[in-house]
Design a protein around this motif. Structure first.
Motif, PDB file in Angstrom:
ATOM      1  N   MET A  85       0.915  -1.222  -0.149  1.00 26.31           N
ATOM      2  CA  MET A  85      -0.321  -0.038   0.258  1.00 26.31           C
ATOM      3  C   MET A  85       0.998   0.766  -0.481  1.00 26.31           C
ATOM      4  SD  MET A  85      -3.212  -1.566   2.171  1.00 26.31           S
ATOM      5  CE  MET A  85      -3.849   0.324   2.256  1.00 26.31           C
ATOM      6  N   ARG A  86       2.030   1.092   0.790  1.00 25.59           N
ATOM      7  CA  ARG A  86       3.095   2.465   0.539  1.00 25.59           C
ATOM      8  C   ARG A  86       3.316   2.036  -0.430  1.00 25.59           C
ATOM      9  NH1 ARG A  86       7.913   2.938   1.004  1.00 25.59           N
ATOM     10  NH2 ARG A  86       8.598   0.294   1.511  1.00 25.59           N
ATOM     11  N   LEU A  87       3.734   1.366  -1.385  1.00 25.67           N
ATOM     12  CA  LEU A  87       4.575   1.427  -2.748  1.00 25.67           C
ATOM     13  C   LEU A  87       3.809   2.517  -3.709  1.00 25.67           C
ATOM     14  CD1 LEU A  87       6.864  -1.474  -2.874  1.00 25.67           C
ATOM     15  CD2 LEU A  87       7.423   0.561  -2.220  1.00 25.67           C
ATOM     16  N   ASN A  88       3.073   1.690  -3.642  1.00 24.62           N
ATOM     17  CA  ASN A  88       1.667   2.486  -4.736  1.00 24.62           C
ATOM     18  C   ASN A  88       0.626   3.410  -4.067  1.00 24.62           C
ATOM     19  OD1 ASN A  88       2.065   0.048  -6.580  1.00 24.62           O
ATOM     20  ND2 ASN A  88       2.429  -0.722  -5.015  1.00 24.62           N
ATOM     21  N   GLN A  89       0.903   4.091  -2.781  1.00 25.05           N
ATOM     22  CA  GLN A  89       0.657   5.530  -2.745  1.00 25.05           C
ATOM     23  C   GLN A  89      -1.323   4.079  -2.458  1.00 25.05           C
ATOM     24  OE1 GLN A  89       2.080   8.691  -4.828  1.00 25.05           O
ATOM     25  NE2 GLN A  89       3.825   8.770  -3.181  1.00 25.05           N
ATOM     26  N   LEU A  90      -1.675   3.571  -1.938  1.00 25.01           N
ATOM     27  CA  LEU A  90      -3.313   3.407  -1.794  1.00 25.01           C
ATOM     28  C   LEU A  90      -3.329   3.675  -0.729  1.00 25.01           C
ATOM     29  CD1 LEU A  90      -2.876  -0.558  -3.362  1.00 25.01           C
ATOM     30  CD2 LEU A  90      -3.554   1.423  -4.718  1.00 25.01           C
ATOM     31  N   ASP A  91      -4.560   3.843  -0.310  1.00 24.94           N
ATOM     32  CA  ASP A  91      -5.727   5.026   0.762  1.00 24.94           C
ATOM     33  C   ASP A  91      -6.305   3.641   1.348  1.00 24.94           C
ATOM     34  OD1 ASP A  91      -4.921   7.371   0.179  1.00 24.94           O
ATOM     35  OD2 ASP A  91      -6.357   8.352  -1.121  1.00 24.94           O
ATOM     36  N   SER A  92      -6.719   2.703   0.380  1.00 30.02           N
ATOM     37  CA  SER A  92      -6.990   1.339   1.019  1.00 30.02           C
ATOM     38  C   SER A  92      -6.324  -0.481   0.125  1.00 30.02           C
ATOM     39  CB  SER A  92      -8.739   1.367   0.407  1.00 30.02           C
ATOM     40  OG  SER A  92      -9.085   0.775  -0.755  1.00 30.02           O
ATOM     41  N   PRO A  93      -6.680  -1.247   0.524  1.00 32.79           N
ATOM     42  CA  PRO A  93      -6.343  -2.594   0.053  1.00 32.79           C
ATOM     43  C   PRO A  93      -7.485  -2.900  -1.599  1.00 32.79           C
ATOM     44  CG  PRO A  93      -7.392  -2.988   1.592  1.00 32.79           C
ATOM     45  CD  PRO A  93      -7.401  -1.310   1.984  1.00 32.79           C
ATOM     46  N   SER A  94      -7.765  -1.696  -1.956  1.00 28.12           N
ATOM     47  CA  SER A  94      -9.062  -2.150  -3.126  1.00 28.12           C
ATOM     48  C   SER A  94      -7.642  -2.391  -4.393  1.00 28.12           C
ATOM     49  CB  SER A  94     -10.594  -1.864  -2.728  1.00 28.12           C
ATOM     50  OG  SER A  94     -11.410  -2.220  -1.887  1.00 28.12           O
ATOM     51  N   LEU A  95      -8.044  -3.333  -5.132  1.00 33.97           N
ATOM     52  CA  LEU A  95      -7.331  -3.388  -6.357  1.00 33.97           C
ATOM     53  C   LEU A  95      -8.393  -3.520  -7.296  1.00 33.97           C
ATOM     54  CD1 LEU A  95      -4.486  -5.200  -5.652  1.00 33.97           C
ATOM     55  CD2 LEU A  95      -4.825  -3.266  -6.146  1.00 33.97           C
ATOM     56  N   GLN A  96      -8.145  -3.162  -8.617  1.00 28.99           N
ATOM     57  CA  GLN A  96      -9.433  -2.814  -9.961  1.00 28.99           C
ATOM     58  C   GLN A  96      -8.965  -4.319 -10.773  1.00 28.99           C
ATOM     59  OE1 GLN A  96     -12.564  -1.967  -9.880  1.00 28.99           O
ATOM     60  NE2 GLN A  96     -12.340  -0.749  -8.067  1.00 28.99           N
TER      61      GLN A  96
END
Length: 110
Positions: A85-96
């Motif tokens: 999540m940190r590496l991809n700057q994600l706010d949530s663990p949801s993926l598309q």
């Protein structure tokens, strides 16, 4: 003040105004360039650069399932999810499906 002196003062002000506008545009463009490059810089950690690769999310993939597959035996899957999540700057663990994420490279991967 006669007309010639006023024209010179206006011309000097216009020249300074143009320089200020150009400088502000340069700063704005630098900020945009940094924001584009910043995600790539996130792969560096306090211990040094990290080799990364891209992974394209497929149907049914979750961040948790991916993390389970790459977490070393005895490691904490939650820590891996947090790192991804940190590496991809994600706010949530949801993926598309079709989303590309940056993941640490594993030696031996082709």
């Amino acid at each position: 003040m006669h007309a010639g002196a006023r024209w010179n003062a206006d011309a000097r002000w216009n020249a300074w105004r143009d320089r200020i506008v150009i400088a502000m545009l340069a700063v704005a463009m630098s900020c945009v360039a940094y924001s584009v490059a910043a995600p790539a810089l996130e792969a560096d950690s306090a211990t040094g650069p990290m080799e990364v690769t891209c992974y394209t999310v497929g149907p049914g993939d979750t961040l948790w399932s991916y993390a389970q597959g790459v977490t070393p035996h005895g490691g904490n899957v939650n820590d891996t999810v947090d790192e991804l999540m940190r590496l991809n700057q994600l706010d949530s663990p949801s993926l598309q499906v079709g989303q590309r994420i940056v993941v640490p490279a594993r030696h031996g991967d082709a």
